[in-house]
Write a protein that holds these residues in place. Structure first.
Motif, PDB file in Angstrom:
ATOM      1  N   HIS A 184       3.761  10.985   0.582  1.00 57.46           N
ATOM      2  CA  HIS A 184       3.518   9.943  -0.404  1.00 57.46           C
ATOM      3  C   HIS A 184       2.387   9.012   0.029  1.00 57.46           C
ATOM      4  N   LEU A 185       1.790   8.368  -0.966  1.00 57.66           N
ATOM      5  CA  LEU A 185       0.684   7.427  -0.836  1.00 57.66           C
ATOM      6  C   LEU A 185       1.012   6.257  -1.744  1.00 57.66           C
ATOM      7  N   VAL A 186       0.746   5.022  -1.294  1.00 57.29           N
ATOM      8  CA  VAL A 186       1.033   3.842  -2.100  1.00 57.29           C
ATOM      9  C   VAL A 186      -0.265   3.068  -2.316  1.00 57.29           C
ATOM     10  N   ILE A 187      -0.559   2.741  -3.595  1.00 54.30           N
ATOM     11  CA  ILE A 187      -1.718   1.913  -3.908  1.00 54.30           C
ATOM     12  C   ILE A 187      -1.281   0.769  -4.811  1.00 54.30           C
ATOM     13  N   ASN A 188      -2.139  -0.209  -4.914  1.00 59.75           N
ATOM     14  CA  ASN A 188      -1.916  -1.330  -5.812  1.00 59.75           C
ATOM     15  C   ASN A 188      -2.171  -0.834  -7.236  1.00 59.75           C
ATOM     16  N   GLY A 189      -1.277  -1.143  -8.149  1.00 54.82           N
ATOM     17  CA  GLY A 189      -1.401  -0.676  -9.519  1.00 54.82           C
ATOM     18  C   GLY A 189      -1.852  -1.742 -10.500  1.00 54.82           C
ATOM     19  N   GLY A 190      -2.272  -2.907  -9.991  1.00 53.90           N
ATOM     20  CA  GLY A 190      -2.655  -3.994 -10.885  1.00 53.90           C
ATOM     21  C   GLY A 190      -4.002  -4.578 -10.529  1.00 53.90           C
ATOM     22  N   ASP A 191      -4.261  -5.757 -11.081  1.00 56.35           N
ATOM     23  CA  ASP A 191      -5.544  -6.418 -10.864  1.00 56.35           C
ATOM     24  C   ASP A 191      -5.524  -7.417  -9.711  1.00 56.35           C
ATOM     25  N   GLY A 192      -4.347  -7.878  -9.311  1.00 56.44           N
ATOM     26  CA  GLY A 192      -4.218  -8.831  -8.207  1.00 56.44           C
ATOM     27  C   GLY A 192      -3.433  -8.221  -7.072  1.00 56.44           C
TER      28      GLY A 192
ATOM     29  N   LYS B 137      -4.421   0.395   0.458  1.00 52.11           N
ATOM     30  CA  LYS B 137      -3.411   1.429   0.229  1.00 52.11           C
ATOM     31  C   LYS B 137      -2.660   1.723   1.516  1.00 52.11           C
ATOM     32  N   VAL B 138      -1.501   2.308   1.348  1.00 50.20           N
ATOM     33  CA  VAL B 138      -0.761   2.906   2.451  1.00 50.20           C
ATOM     34  C   VAL B 138      -1.095   4.395   2.363  1.00 50.20           C
ATOM     35  N   PRO B 139      -1.801   4.944   3.358  1.00 51.14           N
ATOM     36  CA  PRO B 139      -2.330   6.306   3.233  1.00 51.14           C
ATOM     37  C   PRO B 139      -1.248   7.384   3.186  1.00 51.14           C
ATOM     38  N   TRP B 140      -1.683   8.598   2.816  1.00 50.69           N
ATOM     39  CA  TRP B 140      -0.762   9.742   2.745  1.00 50.69           C
ATOM     40  C   TRP B 140      -0.010   9.902   4.057  1.00 50.69           C
ATOM     41  N   HIS B 141       1.297  10.023   3.931  1.00 52.34           N
ATOM     42  CA  HIS B 141       2.156  10.216   5.100  1.00 52.34           C
ATOM     43  C   HIS B 141       3.522  10.696   4.632  1.00 52.34           C
ATOM     44  N   ASN B 142       4.351  11.009   5.610  1.00 46.77           N
ATOM     45  CA  ASN B 142       5.767  11.231   5.337  1.00 46.77           C
ATOM     46  C   ASN B 142       6.553  10.753   6.550  1.00 46.77           C
ATOM     47  N   HIS B 143       7.854  10.866   6.460  1.00 42.26           N
ATOM     48  CA  HIS B 143       8.751  10.496   7.556  1.00 42.26           C
ATOM     49  C   HIS B 143       9.695  11.674   7.781  1.00 42.26           C
ATOM     50  N   ASN B 144       9.921  12.004   9.036  1.00 39.07           N
ATOM     51  CA  ASN B 144      10.788  13.144   9.344  1.00 39.07           C
ATOM     52  C   ASN B 144      12.257  12.876   9.054  1.00 39.07           C
ATOM     53  N   ASN B 145      12.702  11.641   9.316  1.00 38.95           N
ATOM     54  CA  ASN B 145      14.140  11.368   9.277  1.00 38.95           C
ATOM     55  C   ASN B 145      14.575  10.305   8.283  1.00 38.95           C
ATOM     56  N   VAL B 146      13.689   9.389   7.916  1.00 40.81           N
ATOM     57  CA  VAL B 146      14.105   8.259   7.080  1.00 40.81           C
ATOM     58  C   VAL B 146      13.522   8.356   5.679  1.00 40.81           C
ATOM     59  N   GLN B 147      14.216   7.728   4.761  1.00 41.62           N
ATOM     60  CA  GLN B 147      13.677   7.600   3.408  1.00 41.62           C
ATOM     61  C   GLN B 147      13.092   6.208   3.256  1.00 41.62           C
ATOM     62  N   ASP B 148      12.103   6.089   2.368  1.00 44.21           N
ATOM     63  CA  ASP B 148      11.511   4.803   2.004  1.00 44.21           C
ATOM     64  C   ASP B 148      12.058   4.402   0.646  1.00 44.21           C
ATOM     65  N   THR B 149      12.617   3.206   0.552  1.00 45.82           N
ATOM     66  CA  THR B 149      12.994   2.652  -0.741  1.00 45.82           C
ATOM     67  C   THR B 149      12.097   1.455  -0.994  1.00 45.82           C
ATOM     68  N   PHE B 150      11.328   1.524  -2.069  1.00 47.00           N
ATOM     69  CA  PHE B 150      10.377   0.483  -2.436  1.00 47.00           C
ATOM     70  C   PHE B 150      11.010  -0.446  -3.465  1.00 47.00           C
ATOM     71  N   TYR B 151      10.813  -1.750  -3.277  1.00 47.43           N
ATOM     72  CA  TYR B 151      11.272  -2.762  -4.214  1.00 47.43           C
ATOM     73  C   TYR B 151      10.112  -3.727  -4.422  1.00 47.43           C
ATOM     74  N   VAL B 152       9.603  -3.829  -5.642  1.00 46.03           N
ATOM     75  CA  VAL B 152       8.428  -4.646  -5.917  1.00 46.03           C
ATOM     76  C   VAL B 152       8.839  -6.103  -6.160  1.00 46.03           C
TER      77      VAL B 152
END
Length: 111
Positions: A84-92, A37-52
């Motif tokens: 925000h926190l990011v984890i794997n949502g699947g089996d692989g 996982k990507v642990p709980w965190h935030n960013h002061n100035n930037v946004q994160d845009t996720f693309y799978v």
């Protein structure tokens, strides 16, 4: 906690590749196993845009509380200062791009 410029030592991933890094903007590709996982965190100035790219990810957010599930080709943006926190949502493994900007990058770990 205090903001840091490089959080790569804080959490383990299968693969981490930086595709672009310019003042105020960067693109990283992460691959995480089903237990990483990507642990709980935030960013002061930037946004994160996720693309799978492959697999599935789950993004947990606070302020307000929310859960987002993403599959290949789907995107989601987390605004600055939103925990925000990011984890794997699947089996692989799951691979995804994180576009970060516009502004100076930082990573604020949350306890």
């Amino acid at each position: 906690m205090e903001a840091i410029k490089d959080a790569s030592h804080l959490y383990e991933v299968e693969r981490r590749t930086q595709h672009a890094a310019r003042p105020g903007f960067r693109i990283q590709e992460l691959q995480i196993s089903k237990t990483q996982k990507v642990p709980w965190h935030n960013h002061n100035n930037v946004q994160d845009t996720f693309y799978v790219l492959s697999g599935q990810i789950r993004i947990f957010l606070q302020e307000p509380k929310e859960e987002v599930r993403l599959a290949p080709g789907e995107t989601f943006t987390v605004k600055p200062r939103r925990p925000h926190l990011v984890i794997n949502g699947g089996d692989g493994s799951a691979s995804f791009l994180v576009l970060q900007g516009i502004g100076e990058y930082d990573f604020v770990p949350l306890v």
